[in-house]
Design an enzyme around this catalytic site. Sequence first.
Site, PDB file in Angstrom:
ATOM      1  N   GLY A 168      43.935  76.096  77.270  1.00 57.86           N
ATOM      2  CA  GLY A 168      43.227  76.435  78.499  1.00 57.86           C
ATOM      3  C   GLY A 168      41.732  76.466  78.245  1.00 57.86           C
ATOM      4  N   PHE A 169      40.979  76.652  79.307  1.00 58.46           N
ATOM      5  CA  PHE A 169      39.522  76.721  79.205  1.00 58.46           C
ATOM      6  C   PHE A 169      39.064  77.852  78.284  1.00 58.46           C
ATOM      7  CE2 PHE A 169      39.273  74.816  83.654  1.00 58.46           C
ATOM      8  CZ  PHE A 169      38.668  73.627  83.246  1.00 58.46           C
ATOM      9  N   ALA A 192      39.645  81.722  79.264  1.00 56.82           N
ATOM     10  CA  ALA A 192      40.836  81.871  80.104  1.00 56.82           C
ATOM     11  C   ALA A 192      41.707  83.048  79.658  1.00 56.82           C
ATOM     12  CB  ALA A 192      41.660  80.587  80.107  1.00 56.82           C
ATOM     13  N   THR A 243      43.051  83.764  73.397  1.00 54.50           N
ATOM     14  CA  THR A 243      43.007  84.599  72.201  1.00 54.50           C
ATOM     15  C   THR A 243      43.549  85.990  72.484  1.00 54.50           C
ATOM     16  OG1 THR A 243      41.156  83.354  71.275  1.00 54.50           O
ATOM     17  CG2 THR A 243      41.463  85.608  70.463  1.00 54.50           C
ATOM     18  N   SER A 248      42.176  72.800  73.015  1.00 55.70           N
ATOM     19  CA  SER A 248      42.958  71.559  72.911  1.00 55.70           C
ATOM     20  C   SER A 248      42.990  70.821  74.248  1.00 55.70           C
ATOM     21  CB  SER A 248      44.364  71.833  72.374  1.00 55.70           C
ATOM     22  OG  SER A 248      44.965  72.960  72.928  1.00 55.70           O
TER      23      SER A 248
END
Length: 177
Positions: A12-13, A16, A19, A86
């Site tokens: 995701g961005f 978002a 983590t 990613s």
Amino acid sequence: MNYSGFTLWFTGFSGAGKTTISKGVALELKARGCRVEVLDGDTVRTYLSSELGFSKKDRDTNVRRIGFVSSLLSRNQVIAIVAAISPYRDVRNEVRHMNQTFVEVYVKASLEACEQRDVKGLYALARAGKVKEFTGIDSPYEEPLNPEITCNTQYETINESIAKVIKALEEYGYIPI
């Protein structure tokens, strides 16, 4: 306890919640006696990919490296939790195929929501032209087409997202209940 390792891949961005959710999931899995390793994109970039930039080629190389490490861990009965932007589908699919068991978690939040959070100040720098090739600003992000799990962090609390991931892993039979 008998269970197999697998790769749990959060995408995701920036901002978002990848983590934060991945760390919460890791804590719950460790509490259940699972062997877990978290591979955070920023940390991995520092120690395994510091020579790489942010071109598509370099991003792909970084994601492949993370995917390879996650496959080594998972085949040795460790749950590899990856939190990495990613941004490209094709490389995420490559990583899916290099792992025996792969669970993709799309941490969904609009670009606007992530910019409002902007904990690291990176979106502001990207908008000012001081950070180049920033995902969502001047570099694309390709949403997953069929993720196993979607956490919509604009509408879910972190705890709701963590619970959603844990419940899905239980339903798939990947973790003990």
